[in-house]
Motif scaffolding. Sequence first.
Motif, PDB file in Angstrom:
ATOM      1  N   UNK A 129       0.811  -1.221   0.000  1.00 14.92           N
ATOM      2  CA  UNK A 129       0.000   0.000   0.000  1.00 14.92           C
ATOM      3  C   UNK A 129       0.847   1.275   0.000  1.00 14.92           C
TER       4      UNK A 129
ATOM      5  N   UNK B 250      15.178  -8.509  -4.972  1.00 11.42           N
ATOM      6  CA  UNK B 250      16.462  -8.976  -4.421  1.00 11.42           C
ATOM      7  C   UNK B 250      17.582  -7.995  -4.772  1.00 11.42           C
ATOM      8  N   UNK B 251      17.293  -7.061  -5.685  1.00 14.16           N
ATOM      9  CA  UNK B 251      18.338  -6.190  -6.222  1.00 14.16           C
ATOM     10  C   UNK B 251      18.614  -5.007  -5.303  1.00 14.16           C
ATOM     11  N   UNK B 252      18.812  -5.308  -4.051  1.00 11.39           N
ATOM     12  CA  UNK B 252      19.072  -4.247  -3.083  1.00 11.39           C
ATOM     13  C   UNK B 252      19.835  -4.846  -1.922  1.00 11.39           C
ATOM     14  N   UNK B 253      20.791  -4.103  -1.395  1.00  4.01           N
ATOM     15  CA  UNK B 253      21.475  -4.556  -0.190  1.00  4.01           C
ATOM     16  C   UNK B 253      20.674  -4.164   1.047  1.00  4.01           C
ATOM     17  N   UNK B 254      19.505  -3.569   0.838  1.00  2.00           N
ATOM     18  CA  UNK B 254      18.693  -3.023   1.934  1.00  2.00           C
ATOM     19  C   UNK B 254      19.507  -2.007   2.737  1.00  2.00           C
ATOM     20  N   UNK B 255      20.319  -1.243   2.019  1.00  2.00           N
ATOM     21  CA  UNK B 255      21.219  -0.295   2.697  1.00  2.00           C
ATOM     22  C   UNK B 255      20.450   0.908   3.227  1.00  2.00           C
TER      23      UNK B 255
ATOM     24  N   UNK C  84      19.626   3.682   1.923  1.00  2.00           N
ATOM     25  CA  UNK C  84      19.953   5.031   1.449  1.00  2.00           C
ATOM     26  C   UNK C  84      18.726   5.666   0.804  1.00  2.00           C
TER      27      UNK C  84
ATOM     28  N   UNK D 184      11.640  -6.235   1.208  1.00  2.00           N
ATOM     29  CA  UNK D 184      11.696  -7.454   2.025  1.00  2.00           C
ATOM     30  C   UNK D 184      10.344  -8.166   2.011  1.00  2.00           C
TER      31      UNK D 184
ATOM     32  N   UNK E  78      10.141 -10.119  -0.998  1.00  2.00           N
ATOM     33  CA  UNK E  78      10.968 -11.331  -0.873  1.00  2.00           C
ATOM     34  C   UNK E  78      10.176 -12.406  -0.112  1.00  2.00           C
ATOM     35  N   UNK E  79       9.451 -11.975   0.909  1.00  2.00           N
ATOM     36  CA  UNK E  79       8.613 -12.931   1.652  1.00  2.00           C
ATOM     37  C   UNK E  79       7.572 -13.548   0.736  1.00  2.00           C
TER      38      UNK E  79
ATOM     39  N   UNK F 239       9.016 -16.120  -1.432  1.00  2.00           N
ATOM     40  CA  UNK F 239       9.270 -17.334  -0.662  1.00  2.00           C
ATOM     41  C   UNK F 239       7.960 -18.098  -0.453  1.00  2.00           C
TER      42      UNK F 239
ATOM     43  N   UNK G 158      11.015 -18.793  -5.307  1.00  2.00           N
ATOM     44  CA  UNK G 158      12.481 -18.873  -5.241  1.00  2.00           C
ATOM     45  C   UNK G 158      12.904 -20.282  -5.646  1.00  2.00           C
TER      46      UNK G 158
END
Lengths: 262, 495, 209
Positions: B305, B358-363, B365, B381, B384-385, B388, B393
């Motif tokens: 959302x 997945x194309x992120x380090x979750x940094x 920024x 994230x 990603x869940x 899964x 995956x």
Amino acid sequence: MRIGFFVTCLVDAVRPRIGFASIQLLEAAGCTVEVPAAQTCCGQPGFNSGDRASGTRLAQVFLEQFESFDAVVAPSGSCVAMIRDYPGLFADQPALAERLQRLVSRTHELLDFLTHHAPQPLPAGALPLRATYHDSCSGLRNLGIKHQPRQLLATCDGVDLCEMRDAEICCGFGGSFSVKLGEIATRMADNKCNHALATQPDAILGGDLGCLLNIEGRLRRRGDQRTQVLHVAEVLAAGQLAASGELPAPGQFVGMPVTTKD
Amino acid sequence: MDATSHSFKRNVHARLGDEALQANLRRFGGGFADRRRDAVGRVDDFEALRDRASEIRAEVLTHLDHWLLAFEAEATRRGTAVHWAETGAEANQILLGIARAAGVQRVIKSKSMVSEESGLNAVLGAAGIEVTETDLGEYILQLADEPPSHIIAPAIHKSRDEVSALFAEHHGTPLTRDIPALCEEARQHLRPRFLQADMGVSGGNFLIAETGSVAIVTNEGNGRMVTTLPRVHVAITGIEKVLPTLDDLSAILRVLPRSATGQDITNYVSVLTGTRDAGADDGPEQNHVILVDNGRSRLLGGALHDALRCIRCGACMNHCPVYQNIGGHAYGWVYPGPIGAILTPAFLGLEKALDLPQASTLCAACEVVCPVRIPLPELMRTLREQEMEQGLRPWHERLSIRLWRWLALHPALYAVATRWGIRVLRWLAGKDGQVHRLPGLDGWTEGRDMPAPQGSTFRDQWRTQLAAREAQGKARAAATPVAMAAAGAARSKAP
Amino acid sequence: MSTARDRILARVRSGLGTRAGEVPDRPVRSPAPLARPVHDRVTDFRQRAESLQSTVDHVDEMDAVPLAVARYLAGLPPVTNGMVVWPELAALDWAGAGLAVEARSALSADQVGITGVCCAIAETGTLLLDSGPGHSATASLLPETHIAVVPVAVILERMEEAFAQVLARRGELPRAVNFISGPSRTADIEQTIVIGAHGPRRVHIVLVG
């Protein structure tokens, strides 16, 4: 102050001396340190890969292992940031969330703890070292760790900290990202190495072993066998020893992997 | 627009190996972040502005149906025709219908990301209607027949030489390296198109419910031309773009340009309501708004959302180290960077863009600069869940995570597994203490070594030392391993 | 038969759990914070307009405007094509200042467009031009040089006040409310800022009073 030390998986397995350095520093700052034997992982590798249960189940293990301590300290901003997220995973169990909240609010990243929460300040150290510091993302953006390592390193006489360009930009580790999208991770690590090496350091420092392995791995692959990649705790602990005259003679210790090729 | 988001890794490989692109990304990439920092530095309390903007956007979304209807009622009252499109294709057909009914032959466009979603230009072209993009970046890309690689700087991946080559090819002009001259050339070339067009198509940065207006933000002035000169104006925009009031627009405009280009205010903000004023001699005779869903309504009330708060400033991609290294085209659809890693799977379907979340380090920024505080890492994230949970995956990844979690919940076994892992790594490591190739983790070892573990685990060593401490009653047993670091450091100082 | 509109609204409502006819309760808020405080409307407006590459002159009264405009134009390449002016400003003594102006909307070949403003905004150095009879939107868009005549009394603090004023004056918004903050620009090639994209290359503001 009775500290439960959360060593974190990577330090436990790959570079135990960061753990020893941390404990030495915590003791020097007036803490009593215990290492709960049944600790495992904060759950982040699974959690960030999309397995929510990794977070929720391991949060409960963490609670069991550490709830009895005055404070919990870990030498990793990323693991502590994961732990700080625990209460939010239990919106449907307010009592548990509340217990977790009390615990995670006294769970600290090592350098932050030494700067702001320890019973006494670290004694001054001494170590001749030209270094540059990489701000790891979780520590920086989730925990506000920016001045702490710099302040602590400033108490270590002889440490010459030269700031690199883009110190706050991610090194490309990102847990499973570094394997799943290794090509991008490598490029990001390359950028980090370039900026770090431009300061001509003896050592590249950081507060998270994941980042350090990523940076060191890229450096070595590029053929750099000279530049060390160290946790700030290692430097501070060595500085403490050196200041008290306990620094062993160079060459006495075999097994520093990065220097065996000199 | 045809998506290539499903082949993200291949796209990345190609982009990382494209030397010209890499040079352009390095040269132009960082400017936005610097300019945003300077702009924020000139503000007393930017966080308070972000708070207000986030509140407004969050609040609108909770009653989006009400605000859309309020907008529709007022816009209609003022003589704007409001159209609703469930998909991009439907939006194209509506627009084509408007064009045909009005006998339109030439269309000029200012930037509209929604029309990129729908592939509008191709549809108009196929119907024999000439379309000209007028945002300079979009115009360059129209000549190059490429999609934008950035939502506010569409041609950021092109150098002046590439632009000049395109202009030479299409305008028949000599090559030049002079950027102002290239801009002047585009101005001269596009001015007649503005004057001859029958229809202007624009995006809509915001829809104002209170007044039934469309707000358009541009620097070049092309947005003003497109909405002023032709006899028909059509704004095509997403259903989430509505704001309740003009005051809300004012508050949002305090964060949008600062976050986007680092400007205190964009050159032109046009708030357009209805058709030509009675007695005036400019302005369109027909005004239309096409409200496009195209997957948006599905996100409301769900886990994603908050992504609909987005005001399309581009700050997330300007600060994303992944975007900065691979550029926008690698993401394979309209929206690149962190917001694209969320919107692309959300709009097209997760199975069409598996690698994007997945194309992120979750940094984070992106999160710290987002003017409307979208929790971008959290949303990635969440996706990603979903991957899964939906079994999207690879089986070995799902299995290994389950196995790892099971081990982590059994401390004794975890310790044993760690010991074995250490042995394997030490066995694989070369004399230099580095693992050069790690089967199963090639993603790491293709470009990096893996520093080998130092010896036994910390906890095993600690147990030994604790026993020694207790035996000696002395607390300095930890000295030895630490001193190695100092020794190493001291040695590296030696000439 | 259900329409796209019905289906979209149904999906929106089912996602949000809202019902048709439900009117949201919006909290009453204090005015949004300003990005930068305004200490003195005229000074701040001038400073911020200049920082956007507008040029600013200041005269005491309306009658002095034509001479100020002539002075400004004397520093530019000579005007060979048209100079248009909003009709409400046509009565000023342009001829006396040596300027041949025409009170009409602008064509592409015209070189100078002289307009009034509805108001101006000190927070950002921005002009607000409303559309309507006599308020040709093309005069501030097509010519290379846009000159805006701004009585200092119409300089407001913030955008919210500007909207309120337009609504108060006209009852509803005109077709176009154009906020203009300096000459048109682009940075689409190599992130290099170039002034004069599709719109005016110059915005000159004559403050009056």
